[in-house]
Design a protein around this motif. Structure first.
Motif, PDB file in Angstrom:
ATOM      1  N   ALA A   1       0.680  -1.065  -0.078  1.00  0.00           N
ATOM      2  CA  ALA A   1      -0.054   0.154  -0.073  1.00  0.00           C
ATOM      3  C   ALA A   1       0.946   1.288  -0.004  1.00  0.00           C
TER       4      ALA A   1
ATOM      5  N   SER B   1       5.759   6.731  -3.158  1.00  0.00           N
ATOM      6  CA  SER B   1       4.378   6.197  -3.709  1.00  0.00           C
ATOM      7  C   SER B   1       3.914   6.831  -5.092  1.00  0.00           C
TER       8      SER B   1
ATOM      9  N   THR C   1      -5.034   7.437  -2.320  1.00  0.00           N
ATOM     10  CA  THR C   1      -6.335   7.779  -1.722  1.00  0.00           C
ATOM     11  C   THR C   1      -6.508   6.669  -0.766  1.00  0.00           C
ATOM     12  N   THR C   2      -5.899   5.855  -0.321  1.00  0.00           N
ATOM     13  CA  THR C   2      -5.994   4.685   0.536  1.00  0.00           C
ATOM     14  C   THR C   2      -5.238   5.005   1.756  1.00  0.00           C
ATOM     15  N   ALA C   3      -4.283   5.897   1.699  1.00  0.00           N
ATOM     16  CA  ALA C   3      -3.296   6.015   2.970  1.00  0.00           C
ATOM     17  C   ALA C   3      -3.689   7.271   3.622  1.00  0.00           C
ATOM     18  N   GLU C   4      -3.305   7.122   5.008  1.00  0.00           N
ATOM     19  CA  GLU C   4      -3.566   8.274   5.847  1.00  0.00           C
ATOM     20  C   GLU C   4      -2.620   9.285   5.764  1.00  0.00           C
TER      21      GLU C   4
ATOM     22  N   ASP D   1      -2.212   3.875  -5.310  1.00  0.00           N
ATOM     23  CA  ASP D   1      -3.442   4.512  -5.127  1.00  0.00           C
ATOM     24  C   ASP D   1      -3.105   5.190  -3.743  1.00  0.00           C
TER      25      ASP D   1
ATOM     26  N   SER E   1       2.023   4.926   1.255  1.00  0.00           N
ATOM     27  CA  SER E   1       2.474   5.594   2.553  1.00  0.00           C
ATOM     28  C   SER E   1       2.532   7.154   2.166  1.00  0.00           C
TER      29      SER E   1
END
Length: 422
Positions: free
Chosen positions: A197, A209, A217-220, A215, A199
Motif C-alpha cells: 500500500a 508512492s 487515496t487509501t493512505a492516511e 493509489d 504511504s
C-alpha cells in the motif's frame, strides 16, 4: 544677478539587510514592520509549536497569514536557521508547502543548515518538484549521514538510474531499518514486484508512492501531506465544516460557515421567530450575532438580546447566550447601561491561558506590536487544541487582534466561537 541656488541636501538612510524572515511566501496584506518589537523568546517558543499542535480554522488562518509574510524577523532570531526552519515547517504542516518553498528558494545558506534543507526538500517533494529536493540533498554540506538524507539520496539516485542507489538504500536501512521505506524503495529499485500500500507519512513517502503509481487515496496522510494530495491551496479566510441540522436557522449558519454571508442574510430576512418551529429567541439571536461578526457590523440590539437571554431559561442556554454576548462585545459592539448592569452578573468560565501571557498579549496589543500579539494569540490557541480557545480566552484574543489591525482575523475568531455555541 541672483546668486546660485542653495544646494539641496538629500538625506539617505541605510535599509536593514534582509534576513531569513524577509522573503514572503505569498501576498498577505501585512507589512514589512510585522515583527518590529517582537520578542525573540516568544518566537522561539511559539513557532515550533505551530507545526506540532493542531489549530482551529481561525487560528490556522492567522498562523498562515503571519508566517507567509515577508518581514524582517524579530530581533535576535531573524538569522537563526532553526527558528526560520520552524517557520517554514509550520507553513508546510498548515498546507502551505508552496509558500514555504517560495521562501526557502530565496533564502541563503540552506546548504549549511540541515533544518532548513530538510524543510526545503520536504516542501519540494510535496509540490512535485522532486529534482529540486534532490538538488537540495546534493548541496547539503552538513549532517549528510543522517538517515533522512540517506533515504532521500537513495530515491534520487534511483530516479537518475544511478547504480549507487542500492548501496545508499542499504546504508539507510542499516542506520535505521524502516519497513515501509524498505518495501517501497525495494520495489522502486527492482522495477517489479508488489510494493504494498501507499504511504503518506511525509514528503518522501508521498514522492515514492507517487512514483510507483500507487493509489494515494487509501493512505492516511501525515501533517501537510493532505493538501498536497488534494492539490488545494488553503483559503486565506477561515472556513468551518458544518452539516446543517433541521431548520432554516441551521442552514443559514452552515452557509455562513463557508463564507456566504449574503445568502445567510437572505435566509435570515425570511425568518420571523414565531413562524419558525425549530428556532427560538436564542437561536435567532445567535444567527444575528454570527452575521454581525462575519460582516464586521456592530449590532447593539442583538447584543442586548443576548444579554437578556443570558439571564433567563435553562442553565445551558443561559451560558450560550452569555458567551455569545461576550464574543460580540469583544469585537467592539458597546453594551448599553442596562445591558452592562446585567452583563456584570454573568458567571462566565475562567480563562485557561496563564495570566502573565494574557497580560503580555494585552501589552503587545496596546503597543501595536502586530507580530507579537499574533504569536501570543496563537500560543493560547495551540494549547487549546483544534476546537480553539474557550470564550474568555477567545474574547481577549479578539480584542487584541482588533487593536493591532488584524480585524479580519478577530472576526474569524468571533465567528468560530459563535458557531461552537449553535
Amino acid at each position: 544677478m541672483p546668486g546660485p541656488a542653495p544646494a539641496q541636501v538629500v538625506e539617505t538612510m541605510a535599509l536593514p539587510a534582509p534576513d531569513l524572515f524577509s522573503s514572503a511566501g505569498r501576498e498577505t496584506g501585512l507589512g514589512a514592520e510585522l515583527w518590529d518589537g517582537a520578542s525573540a523568546a516568544t518566537a522561539r517558543s511559539v513557532l515550533p509549536m505551530l507545526a506540532q499542535k493542531p489549530l482551529s480554522p481561525a487560528a490556522s488562518a492567522l498562523a498562515r497569514s503571519v508566517l507567509a509574510t515577508g518581514a524582517r524577523g524579530p530581533e535576535g532570531v531573524g538569522n537563526d536557521p532553526e527558528v526560520a526552519a520552524a517557520r517554514a515547517q509550520a507553513l508546510v504542516v498548515l498546507g502551505e508547502a508552496p509558500a514555504a518553498q517560495a521562501i526557502l528558494r530565496r533564502s541563503g545558506g540552506l546548504e549549511r543548515s540541515e533544518a532548513l534543507s530538510r524543510v526545503g526538500a520536504e516542501a519540494a517533494l510535496l509540490t512535485g518538484a522532486d529534482q529540486e529536493a534532490c538538488d537540495i540533498a546534493q548541496a547539503l554540506s552538513v549532517a549528510r549521514d543522517q538517515v533522512y538524507w540517506l533515504r532521500l539520496r537513495a530515491y534520487c539516485q534511483a530516479r537518475a538510474e544511478d547504480p549507487a542507489a542500492r548501496l545508499t538504500y542499504e546504508l539507510a536501512q542499516g542506520v535505521d531499518r524502516d519497513a515501509v521505506f524498505g518495501r517501497l524503495m525495494a520495489a522502486r529499485l527492482a522495477g517489479t514486484g508488489d510494493p504494498g500500500a501507499a504511504s503518506l507519512r511525509n514528503g518522501l513517502d508521498f514522492a515514492l508512492s507517487r512514483s510507483l503509481g500507487l493509489d494515494l487515496t487509501t493512505a492516511e496522510p501525515g501533517p501537510g501531506v493532505g493538501p498536497a494530495l488534494s492539490g488545494e491551496v488553503p483559503l486565506p479566510q477561515a472556513r468551518w465544516p458544518m452539516i446543517a441540522t433541521e431548520g432554516p436557522v441551521s442552514a443559514a449558519m452552515a452557509v455562513l460557515a463557508q463564507g456566504d454571508i449574503a445568502l445567510a442574510e437572505g435566509v435570515r430576512g425570511t425568518l420571523v421567530q414565531d413562524e419558525v418551529p425549530q428556532a427560538g429567541a436564542l437561536d435567532l439571536a445567535l444567527l444575528d450575532a454570527l452575521i454581525a461578526a462575519a460582516s464586521g457590523r456592530q449590532d447593539r440590539p442583538t447584543l442586548d438580546r443576548l444579554v437578556e437571554r443570558g439571564g433567563v431559561g435553562e442553565a445551558r442556554n443561559r451560558r450560550r447566550a452569555q458567551e455569545a454576548a461576550l464574543l460580540l462585545a469583544a469585537l467592539g459592539t458597546p453594551l448599553g447601561p442596562q445591558a452592562r448592569g446585567e452583563f456584570v452578573s454573568f458567571n462566565l468560565a475562567a480563562p485557561k491561558a496563564p495570566v502573565a501571557r494574557s497580560f503580555a498579549m494585552d501589552q503587545a496589543a496596546a503597543a501595536r506590536l502586530t507580530g507579537e500579539t499574533a504569536l501570543l494569540a496563537l500560543w493560547t490557541s495551540a494549547e487549546a487544541g483544534p476546537g480553539g480557545p474557550g470564550a474568555a480566552d477567545r474574547a481577549r484574543i479578539i480584542a487584541a487582534l482588533s487593536a493591532v489591525g488584524l480585524a479580519d482575523h478577530a472576526r474569524a475568531f468571533a465567528v468560530e466561537g459563535l458557531l461552537a455555541l449553535r
